[in-house]
Structures are given as structure tokens and as C-alpha cells.
Design a protein around this motif. Structure first.
Motif, PDB file in Angstrom:
ATOM      1  N   TYR A 101      -3.758   0.885   5.178  1.00 47.38           N
ATOM      2  CA  TYR A 101      -3.307   2.249   4.798  1.00 47.38           C
ATOM      3  C   TYR A 101      -2.247   2.718   5.964  1.00 47.38           C
ATOM      4  O   TYR A 101      -1.246   3.203   5.672  1.00 47.38           O
ATOM      5  N   GLN A 140      -0.875  13.356   8.531  1.00 43.68           N
ATOM      6  CA  GLN A 140      -0.856  11.596   8.497  1.00 43.68           C
ATOM      7  C   GLN A 140      -0.786  11.204   9.858  1.00 43.68           C
ATOM      8  O   GLN A 140      -0.736   9.831  10.344  1.00 43.68           O
ATOM      9  N   LYS A 149       1.776   3.232   5.523  1.00 42.22           N
ATOM     10  CA  LYS A 149       2.005   4.730   5.782  1.00 42.22           C
ATOM     11  C   LYS A 149       3.299   4.705   6.798  1.00 42.22           C
ATOM     12  O   LYS A 149       4.193   5.465   6.434  1.00 42.22           O
ATOM     13  N   TYR A 161       2.054   7.350  -3.259  1.00 45.95           N
ATOM     14  CA  TYR A 161       2.586   8.342  -2.538  1.00 45.95           C
ATOM     15  C   TYR A 161       4.126   8.352  -2.508  1.00 45.95           C
ATOM     16  O   TYR A 161       4.870   9.174  -2.713  1.00 45.95           O
ATOM     17  N   GLU A 162       4.643   6.868  -2.063  1.00 46.47           N
ATOM     18  CA  GLU A 162       6.091   6.913  -2.114  1.00 46.47           C
ATOM     19  C   GLU A 162       6.882   7.156  -3.402  1.00 46.47           C
ATOM     20  O   GLU A 162       7.807   7.697  -3.572  1.00 46.47           O
ATOM     21  N   ARG A 208       0.900  -1.257  -0.008  1.00 46.04           N
ATOM     22  CA  ARG A 208      -0.014  -0.026   0.082  1.00 46.04           C
ATOM     23  C   ARG A 208       0.786   1.145  -0.076  1.00 46.04           C
ATOM     24  O   ARG A 208       2.163   1.132   0.098  1.00 46.04           O
ATOM     25  N   ASN A 209       0.194   2.335  -0.412  1.00 46.51           N
ATOM     26  CA  ASN A 209       0.967   3.509  -0.243  1.00 46.51           C
ATOM     27  C   ASN A 209       2.124   3.966  -1.463  1.00 46.51           C
ATOM     28  O   ASN A 209       2.912   4.616  -1.252  1.00 46.51           O
TER      29      ASN A 209
END
Length: 316
Positions: free
Chosen positions: A219, A238, A223, A180-181, A176-177
């Protein structure tokens, strides 16, 4: 141009996704690459029988993760622009043409828009309303963005293929994520991630409580992994859910000690959930639906916070 779709356990959603892609109007060559992971609902067959007005090919994703599937589809792509799409998303008419125009105009490495949760009925409609709320979905640009310009991340994304390759593609160690990464690495290389709020994409949310809880727990867990690798990427928003969980734990300890002040944080939070749910009366006119929306807020917030604090590496 190549549209890439990671597909796993999405036999029901995939045809609608492909219909929306097939309806796109684009003057240049366009192809679709579907990376199919091992599934239990017949996704492999659905992909093999996929009907789309654009040339479509299916590639294998034995690793099963979204990141690995995206990279497999990108590796098979021939286009100079990569359009990342999820089976649960529905591209609006003109999406591809508008995104490519914005990519050319801005010189960005990635252009994306806003996610619009669109539940069809029952609990999915309630969850969609909760996700659309600023209290539920948070202030991220890809959820609440109204102004065009550089941002930290966007929903989905239309990438310059050369910039994507230079960044190394998606990190396959992340379940996941990963979006964004990747966008963080692009920005670290001096590239621009650009929000075009006119690109509004419908997203089909989960339709069960356990599915919603697992999604948001994952999530939060992933994160934390990304922040551990890129500490400077952290945003104050966050940390809100983990802070809430910690506050509620401390409140429970205070209440067990007989100190009534321990009820302040739970009371304030539940009151905030109630107020936020009342504000959804236009989209959820029934009182029972608004009550479920308040419950959806707590599931999303607490699952995300617990995942961040105690989730294992695989987010389970």
C-alpha cells in the motif's frame, strides 16, 4: 449491469463472494464477469465451477494484476453500470439496488460505501478490530465515513460505464492504489465520486502477520507511485506513517548517541498504541487479543511507512 471480480489465489473466498452477489435483488438484467489470474490454490477451477443465480462468465487475466483483471472483465461487460467487487468482500443484501439508486439520484460517476473489516476468528478477528479503529485504519472516508456526499475515494465502487470508459479504466501499471488513482482522474474530469455510508461491505482481512505486513508495505509503496504521478492528490493523512518511520529512525540515532530524548517519540507512539488497543475492549475482551491489536497497529503503520519510503516499484 455487470458485476466484475478480479480473482487471484482466492479459491476459498470466491464462493462466499458469489453467494452474496447471487442474493442481490435487482429488477434489471445483471451478469457477473470473473477475471481469473494465474493462481496456485485452484482459483481457476473454483471460478469455472462457480455457482451463482445470475449469468456468470469467466475471462482470463494473464497479466495477473488486479487492474488488468478489472479491465478485462469490464471489456467483456455488457452492462451500462459496472459494479466492482473483490473476492474478499461480501456485499450486503440490497447493495446493488441501493447503489444504483444513489448513482441515478446524484449523477455521480462512481458511488461506493464503507469497508467493514470482519475477521472470522483468531488473528484475522484481531486484525479486523485494529483496521476498524481510527488509530489503525486512519480517517479515510471509506473507513470512517458517516456523512453522504462527494469524497476523494470509496471502497469498491459502482460506476457509470460511460464515465469509466471516458476516464480510460484502471491503470494497469499499478498493482495497488488503482482505485484511488482512478477516482482522482474521474474527479479531475469534473466527475463526482460519491460516498453513500449506508453501503457497508464486509471485508475479510489477512490472517497472518507476514501477510498483513506485505499488504501494507505494498500500500505504501504504490501510494508513493500514485503521488509521484499526481502530486496534487496527496492528503496529509497519507504522510503520517512515513513521518512516524522517519521519527523513529532519528530517535534510534539519538539513543545510540546516549541522548535520552531519543526515547520520547517511541514512548509516545507505543503509549498511543496501548491506549488505542484498550479502546477495543468491547470487540476484543481478552487482554491477549488487545495486546495483539497493539502489535497489529505497529505492523500496519511501520510497513506502510517503510513501503512509502523505500519500497521498490513492484512494492516488494
Amino acid at each position: 449491469m455487470t458485476v466484475v471480480i478480479p480473482a487471484r489465489n482466492c479459491a476459498q473466498e470466491l464462493p462466499g463472494c458469489l453467494d452474496a452477489i447471487g442474493a442481490q435483488v435487482y429488477s434489471g438484467p445483471l451478469e457477473v464477469a470473473i477475471a481469473v489470474a494465474p493462481s496456485t490454490d485452484g482459483t481457476e477451477q473454483a471460478a469455472a465451477e462457480a455457482i451463482c443465480s445470475w449469468p456468470t462468465r469467466v475471462v482470463a487475466n494473464p497479466a495477473g494484476t488486479t487492474s488488468a483483471g478489472l479491465n478485462a472483465a469490464i471489456q467483456a461487460a455488457r452492462g451500462e453500470v459496472i459494479v466492482r467487487v473483490d473476492a474478499q468482500s461480501r456485499l450486503p443484501d440490497g447493495y446493488v439496488e441501493q447503489a444504483v439508486a444513489t448513482l441515478t439520484r446524484t449523477g455521480a460517476a462512481n458511488v461506493g460505501g464503507v469497508q467493514r473489516p470482519a475477521g472470522q476468528s483468531g488473528l484475522s478477528r484481531v486484525i479486523a478490530a485494529a483496521m476498524s479503529s481510527g488509530f489503525g485504519g486512519g480517517p479515510a472516508h471509506f473507513r470512517r465515513g458517516r456523512q453522504e456526499g462527494p469524497v476523494d475515494t470509496v471502497y469498491l465502487g459502482v460506476f457509470d460505464a460511460a464515465a469509466l470508459a471516458a476516464a480510460g479504466g484502471f491503470d494497469e501499471s499499478l498493482e495497488r492504489n488503482q482505485d484511488y488513482e482512478l477516482n482522482w482522474r474521474l474527479r479531475e474530469q469534473g466527475r463526482v465520486v460519491w460516498l453513500d455510508p449506508s453501503l457497508v461491505v464486509d471485508y475479510l482481512p489477512r490472517s497472518s502477520w507476514d501477510g498483513l505486513a506485505r499488504q501494507y508495505f505494498d500500500y505504501g509503496a504504490w501510494k508513493r507511485v500514485v503521488i509521484g504521478r499526481h502530486p496534487r492528490s496527496v492528503q496529509p493523512r497519507q504522510l503520517a506513517a512515513p513521518a512516524l518511520v522517519c521519527g523513529l529512525v532519528l530517535s534510534a540515532i539519538e539513543l545510540l548517541r546516549g541522548r535520552l530524548r531519543g526515547g520520547l517519540i517511541p514512548a509516545a507512539y507505543l503509549g498511543s498504541c496501548a491506549v488505542a488497543a484498550l479502546r477495543l475492549r468491547r470487540s476484543l475482551p481478552a487482554f491477549g487479543d488487545r495486546l495483539q491489536a497493539a502489535a497489529a497497529f505497529t505492523v500496519m503503520h511501520l510497513s506502510w511507512g517503510m513501503g512509502f519510503l523505500v519500497g521498490r516499484r513492484r512494492g516488494r
